[in-house]
Design a protein around this motif. Structure first.
Motif, PDB file in Angstrom:
ATOM      1  N   GLY A 214      35.801  50.946  49.260  1.00 55.57           N
ATOM      2  CA  GLY A 214      35.981  51.511  47.932  1.00 55.57           C
ATOM      3  C   GLY A 214      35.698  50.558  46.792  1.00 55.57           C
ATOM      4  O   GLY A 214      35.921  50.914  45.636  1.00 55.57           O
ATOM      5  N   PHE A 215      35.253  49.347  47.101  1.00 56.69           N
ATOM      6  CA  PHE A 215      34.923  48.390  46.052  1.00 56.69           C
ATOM      7  C   PHE A 215      33.945  47.368  46.616  1.00 56.69           C
ATOM      8  O   PHE A 215      33.705  47.329  47.817  1.00 56.69           O
ATOM      9  CB  PHE A 215      36.185  47.698  45.521  1.00 56.69           C
ATOM     10  CG  PHE A 215      36.920  46.861  46.539  1.00 56.69           C
ATOM     11  CD1 PHE A 215      37.786  47.452  47.458  1.00 56.69           C
ATOM     12  CD2 PHE A 215      36.762  45.488  46.582  1.00 56.69           C
ATOM     13  CE1 PHE A 215      38.468  46.695  48.390  1.00 56.69           C
ATOM     14  CE2 PHE A 215      37.436  44.715  47.523  1.00 56.69           C
ATOM     15  CZ  PHE A 215      38.290  45.322  48.426  1.00 56.69           C
ATOM     16  N   SER A 216      33.421  46.552  45.719  1.00 59.98           N
ATOM     17  CA  SER A 216      32.474  45.523  46.125  1.00 59.98           C
ATOM     18  C   SER A 216      33.242  44.336  46.701  1.00 59.98           C
ATOM     19  O   SER A 216      33.715  43.462  45.970  1.00 59.98           O
ATOM     20  CB  SER A 216      31.643  45.088  44.915  1.00 59.98           C
ATOM     21  OG  SER A 216      30.752  44.056  45.264  1.00 59.98           O
ATOM     22  N   PHE A 217      33.381  44.316  48.027  1.00 65.51           N
ATOM     23  CA  PHE A 217      34.233  43.318  48.673  1.00 65.51           C
ATOM     24  C   PHE A 217      33.742  41.903  48.404  1.00 65.51           C
ATOM     25  O   PHE A 217      34.552  41.007  48.174  1.00 65.51           O
ATOM     26  CB  PHE A 217      34.281  43.573  50.184  1.00 65.51           C
ATOM     27  CG  PHE A 217      35.174  42.623  50.940  1.00 65.51           C
ATOM     28  CD1 PHE A 217      34.630  41.582  51.689  1.00 65.51           C
ATOM     29  CD2 PHE A 217      36.547  42.762  50.899  1.00 65.51           C
ATOM     30  CE1 PHE A 217      35.439  40.705  52.374  1.00 65.51           C
ATOM     31  CE2 PHE A 217      37.375  41.891  51.591  1.00 65.51           C
ATOM     32  CZ  PHE A 217      36.822  40.855  52.324  1.00 65.51           C
ATOM     33  N   ASN A 218      32.447  41.689  48.389  1.00 62.62           N
ATOM     34  CA  ASN A 218      31.934  40.327  48.226  1.00 62.62           C
ATOM     35  C   ASN A 218      32.236  39.772  46.830  1.00 62.62           C
ATOM     36  O   ASN A 218      32.176  38.560  46.621  1.00 62.62           O
ATOM     37  CB  ASN A 218      30.440  40.251  48.535  1.00 62.62           C
ATOM     38  CG  ASN A 218      29.625  41.164  47.651  1.00 62.62           C
ATOM     39  OD1 ASN A 218      29.748  42.376  47.727  1.00 62.62           O
ATOM     40  ND2 ASN A 218      28.798  40.588  46.799  1.00 62.62           N
ATOM     41  N   ASP A 219      32.586  40.618  45.887  1.00 55.22           N
ATOM     42  CA  ASP A 219      32.942  40.177  44.541  1.00 55.22           C
ATOM     43  C   ASP A 219      34.449  39.970  44.357  1.00 55.22           C
ATOM     44  O   ASP A 219      34.889  39.574  43.281  1.00 55.22           O
ATOM     45  CB  ASP A 219      32.466  41.198  43.496  1.00 55.22           C
ATOM     46  CG  ASP A 219      30.969  41.083  43.226  1.00 55.22           C
ATOM     47  OD1 ASP A 219      30.368  42.103  42.838  1.00 55.22           O
ATOM     48  OD2 ASP A 219      30.417  39.987  43.429  1.00 55.22           O
ATOM     49  N   ALA A 220      35.211  40.251  45.396  1.00 55.88           N
ATOM     50  CA  ALA A 220      36.663  40.283  45.240  1.00 55.88           C
ATOM     51  C   ALA A 220      37.326  38.961  45.622  1.00 55.88           C
ATOM     52  O   ALA A 220      36.902  38.280  46.554  1.00 55.88           O
ATOM     53  CB  ALA A 220      37.248  41.410  46.091  1.00 55.88           C
TER      54      ALA A 220
ATOM     55  N   VAL B  49      51.075  34.067  50.447  1.00 54.65           N
ATOM     56  CA  VAL B  49      50.674  33.251  51.593  1.00 54.65           C
ATOM     57  C   VAL B  49      49.432  32.426  51.274  1.00 54.65           C
ATOM     58  O   VAL B  49      49.361  31.229  51.578  1.00 54.65           O
ATOM     59  CB  VAL B  49      50.398  34.148  52.822  1.00 54.65           C
ATOM     60  CG1 VAL B  49      49.794  33.344  53.971  1.00 54.65           C
ATOM     61  CG2 VAL B  49      51.685  34.845  53.271  1.00 54.65           C
ATOM     62  N   GLY B  50      48.446  33.083  50.663  1.00 50.17           N
ATOM     63  CA  GLY B  50      47.219  32.357  50.372  1.00 50.17           C
ATOM     64  C   GLY B  50      46.177  33.267  49.779  1.00 50.17           C
ATOM     65  O   GLY B  50      46.341  34.500  49.756  1.00 50.17           O
ATOM     66  N   ARG B  51      45.098  32.666  49.284  1.00 49.18           N
ATOM     67  CA  ARG B  51      44.056  33.417  48.586  1.00 49.18           C
ATOM     68  C   ARG B  51      42.692  32.815  48.845  1.00 49.18           C
ATOM     69  O   ARG B  51      42.556  31.576  48.918  1.00 49.18           O
ATOM     70  CB  ARG B  51      44.374  33.377  47.083  1.00 49.18           C
ATOM     71  CG  ARG B  51      43.457  34.205  46.197  1.00 49.18           C
ATOM     72  CD  ARG B  51      42.310  33.412  45.575  1.00 49.18           C
ATOM     73  NE  ARG B  51      42.662  32.325  44.717  1.00 49.18           N
ATOM     74  CZ  ARG B  51      42.903  32.457  43.412  1.00 49.18           C
ATOM     75  NH1 ARG B  51      42.862  33.633  42.846  1.00 49.18           N
ATOM     76  NH2 ARG B  51      43.178  31.402  42.703  1.00 49.18           N
ATOM     77  N   ILE B  52      41.692  33.679  48.934  1.00 49.77           N
ATOM     78  CA  ILE B  52      40.301  33.240  49.070  1.00 49.77           C
ATOM     79  C   ILE B  52      39.490  33.856  47.942  1.00 49.77           C
ATOM     80  O   ILE B  52      39.568  35.055  47.671  1.00 49.77           O
ATOM     81  CB  ILE B  52      39.717  33.618  50.458  1.00 49.77           C
ATOM     82  CG1 ILE B  52      38.301  33.058  50.603  1.00 49.77           C
ATOM     83  CG2 ILE B  52      39.744  35.137  50.704  1.00 49.77           C
ATOM     84  CD1 ILE B  52      37.779  33.122  52.046  1.00 49.77           C
ATOM     85  N   LYS B  53      38.745  33.012  47.250  1.00 52.35           N
ATOM     86  CA  LYS B  53      37.873  33.496  46.182  1.00 52.35           C
ATOM     87  C   LYS B  53      36.560  34.005  46.773  1.00 52.35           C
ATOM     88  O   LYS B  53      36.257  33.773  47.935  1.00 52.35           O
ATOM     89  CB  LYS B  53      37.596  32.363  45.190  1.00 52.35           C
ATOM     90  CG  LYS B  53      38.828  31.871  44.441  1.00 52.35           C
ATOM     91  CD  LYS B  53      38.454  30.787  43.444  1.00 52.35           C
ATOM     92  CE  LYS B  53      39.671  30.295  42.660  1.00 52.35           C
ATOM     93  NZ  LYS B  53      39.308  29.226  41.680  1.00 52.35           N
ATOM     94  N   ARG B  54      35.764  34.671  45.961  1.00 49.97           N
ATOM     95  CA  ARG B  54      34.453  35.115  46.396  1.00 49.97           C
ATOM     96  C   ARG B  54      33.513  33.928  46.532  1.00 49.97           C
ATOM     97  O   ARG B  54      33.739  32.865  45.932  1.00 49.97           O
ATOM     98  CB  ARG B  54      33.887  36.139  45.402  1.00 49.97           C
ATOM     99  CG  ARG B  54      33.671  35.595  44.014  1.00 49.97           C
ATOM    100  CD  ARG B  54      33.199  36.686  43.081  1.00 49.97           C
ATOM    101  NE  ARG B  54      33.009  36.179  41.715  1.00 49.97           N
ATOM    102  CZ  ARG B  54      32.627  36.922  40.690  1.00 49.97           C
ATOM    103  NH1 ARG B  54      32.393  38.212  40.868  1.00 49.97           N
ATOM    104  NH2 ARG B  54      32.475  36.391  39.499  1.00 49.97           N
TER     105      ARG B  54
END
Lengths: 113, 121
Positions: free
Chosen positions: B26-32, B48-53
């Motif tokens: 439902g969205f542009s995953f590679n931009d998220a 817990v943690g985060r990953i940028k595009r």
């Protein structure tokens, strides 16, 4: 890490009455360069994931009823439900996103009296 | 419509490993920018943690309690986020939520339903 302390831990309000939840931050979450407070509020009902209600301390998320409002600046913030409805029974969390790691308050449980 | 669906939870012994997946649509995953948030039974929320595009360097940050044990990764071609959890402890028992950021760093308008991880002997 920034510590957020919510008060009270729980509250019971009559239907249609006002509910007020406070969130105090261990340091300011106001970013001076853009004058924005990096503070959000979430609602979590039993068995469901949290739902974003408010961000930038006072901006209501799309679709959130206008009985929900956020206020405050710096280190002290408030979530107000102007007229509590049965469907508002939930746990409410504040969250700061001023710095990494983002942190949450311990939660406030809102019930009907 | 943004949809996030976690899978891979279950019962694991202390010291064991588990890999969670989050299928996005439902969205542009590679931009998220994507985060994992967990909630121990009857407790509050913990990032817990985060990953940028990738175009922002694909930078990954972790919470102190999981750093060195958990690894976040993404497969943009499959629109899937992963959480590899090693050396699990009983205190890692929680529902793990996959989330998508918007409006600003760490603002989380989109959440999956969560997957339960139980660490017990």
């Amino acid at each position: 890490d920034i510590v957020l302390t919510q008060s009270p831990d729980s509250l019971a309000v009559s239907l249609g009455e006002r509910a007020t939840i406070n969130c105090k931050s261990s340091q300011s979450v106001l970013y001076s360069s853009n004058n924005q407070n990096y503070l959000a509020w979430y609602q979590q009902k039993p068995g469901q994931p949290p739902k974003l209600l408010i961000y930038w301390a006072s901006t209501r998320e799309s679709g959130v009823p206008d009985r929900f409002s956020g206020s405050g600046s710096g280190t002290d913030f408030t979530l107000t439900i102007s007229s509590l409805q049965a469907e508002d029974v939930a746990v409410y969390y504040c969250q700061q996103y001023y710095s990494t790691p983002p942190t949450f308050g311990q939660g406030t449980k809102a019930e009907i009296k | 419509e943004v949809q996030l669906a976690e899978s891979g939870g279950g019962l694991v012994k202390p010291g064991g490993s588990l890999r969670l997946s989050c299928a996005a649509s439902g969205f542009s995953f590679n931009d998220a920018w994507m985060s994992w948030v967990r909630q121990a039974p009857g407790r509050g929320l913990e990032w817990v943690g985060r990953i940028k595009r990738k175009t922002d360097g694909g930078t990954i940050d972790y919470a102190a309690p999981v750093k060195g044990r958990f690894t976040i990764s993404r497969d943009d071609s499959k629109k899937t986020l992963f959480l590899q959890m090693n050396s699990l402890k009983t205190e890692d028992t929680a529902v793990y939520y996959c989330t998508k950021e918007d409006y600003g760093d760490y603002v989380l308008p989109y959440w999956g339903q969560g997957t339960l991880v139980t660490v017990s002997s």
